[in-house]
Scaffold this active site. Sequence first.
Site, PDB file in Angstrom:
ATOM      1  N   SER A 258       0.840  -1.187   0.000  1.00 58.59           N
ATOM      2  CA  SER A 258       0.000   0.000   0.000  1.00 58.59           C
ATOM      3  C   SER A 258       0.879   1.243   0.000  1.00 58.59           C
ATOM      4  CB  SER A 258      -0.887   0.017   1.237  1.00 58.59           C
ATOM      5  OG  SER A 258      -0.100   0.353   2.353  1.00 58.59           O
ATOM      6  N   LYS A 259       0.244   2.329  -0.359  1.00 58.33           N
ATOM      7  CA  LYS A 259       0.941   3.610  -0.458  1.00 58.33           C
ATOM      8  C   LYS A 259       1.645   3.980   0.848  1.00 58.33           C
ATOM      9  CE  LYS A 259      -1.009   7.043  -3.432  1.00 58.33           C
ATOM     10  NZ  LYS A 259      -2.378   7.275  -3.673  1.00 58.33           N
ATOM     11  N   ARG A 260       0.994   3.629   1.945  1.00 61.73           N
ATOM     12  CA  ARG A 260       1.532   4.029   3.234  1.00 61.73           C
ATOM     13  C   ARG A 260       2.942   3.482   3.468  1.00 61.73           C
ATOM     14  NH1 ARG A 260      -1.676   1.615   6.863  1.00 61.73           N
ATOM     15  NH2 ARG A 260      -3.146   1.100   5.226  1.00 61.73           N
TER      16      ARG A 260
END
Length: 497
Positions: A258-260
């Site tokens: 994920s982007k995080r």
Amino acid sequence: MKKNTDIKQIRTRIAPSPTGPAHIGTARTALYNYLFAMQNNGKFILRIEDTDTQRSEQKWTDEVLSELKWVGIQWDEGPDIGGDYGPYKQSQRLDIYEKYLKQLLEEKKSYHCFCTEEELENKRQEQLSRGLAPKYDGTCTRLTAEEIEEKIKNNTPSVIRFKIENKKIKFKDLIRGDVEFDAALLGDIVIAKNLQTPLYHFAVVVDDFLMQISHVIRGEEHLSNTPRQILLQEALGFYQPIYAHLPLMLNTDKSKMSKRQGDVAISDYHKNGYLPEALINFMVLLGWNPGTEKEVFTLSQLIKEFTIDKVQKAGAVFNIQRLDFLNGLYIREKSIEKLTELCVPYLKEAGLLVIGQMPQNKLQEVVEVSRTRMKKLSDIVELADFFFQDKLIFDKDLLQWKEAGDNATKDSLEFSTKILSEIKNWELKELEEEMFSASEKFNLKKGYPEKNKGYLLWPLRVALSGKKMSPSPFEIANIYGKEKTLKFIENAIKMLS
Ligand code: GLU
């Protein structure tokens, strides 16, 4: 049910939804589809799935096209180049979907559903409270033809639902083997908001059929969509493509990417200076390996050696160190002309390189001495910034080798100045030889251990680079030339005074 053996040619596709930056997972899926099509003399198709008009944007369509092109994955048919099965953008195919939506309504395989959001939510809650898995209860299947007509006439909001048969769906997945789902769990699904607004499951099934897709190779997140799509194919009288669901891409902690936790857009890797060759090599290994130790592959080798049946089921960990390693490898293989050309935009963006400031051959030398340390193109800025500066700013303590102290460091730099000023033939080999022998003389004079080159060469290297790590002082001096080299040493001496 038609069999996919009717298909004359292998045709695969990538079908991105342009609702955000093109995802690295899309690039991997595209690559697998591309390789599979190419190795079977097939065709690889790019189709834009923009039925979600709220979230789709032209800029994301442009981006996915340009980033896939940058990666080097070429499609044979697509929105930009056309083909025999176009248009290749779902928003331009609404008439086609309408025809098939009408067909299903006429054949009573689908129906208008007028239940409101609130009613549906109440039903859900009620089912949950009875310990049942929520699914549509079929209320609107019991409406009479007159009731339906009346509601439509009154513009009662509705959607189109597809009747899901209560049966077991079995299919063979090229990667997962036999897969079975119980369709009874699904409940009737919404396939369109109205005749002009089809939803994903419906559009994808119609398009895969009309575009004669033979193999649907896509991410594992679509595995649970497959039974719905198979039922739609059956209802429409379409053949069933062969499915292959690729393993999920995971972070090193095994969570879903994920982007995080890091970059997920292809453009992030592009901007950071990863080379397409490295990215391709890296991505193919995210779920596939040849069963040997070999891990470096060019695209053309992959077309020969990739095998879909060797793709693993287990999630594939996205290990950025491996990407860095491969990228470094490809960086070292580039011709110096090409590598310099690739580095220039980074140097310009950092404000280091001003056109005409440095002759091309000098620039190439700068890149050449930096390339062994480069993991990505953007590293050139950090590695080579000092080459572009007139004066270096750094902590004077860095000049000191071990516990030499300021005076000894000054002596060392003055010694270097003396030796270097006398060098007539300013070239790498000469610089290296002169300074190595100077180092021995300096150590003898100062009573330092004879072989420890740090006493002379460390302060010199720091004076020239301002850094803890850099190419050797000879390489830097060679690029600077005598005058600049001596000036930088003088500046360092002043810092110590
Ligand atoms: N448009 C879908 C997506 O972007 C792909 C659907 C498919 O491959 O079947 O996830």
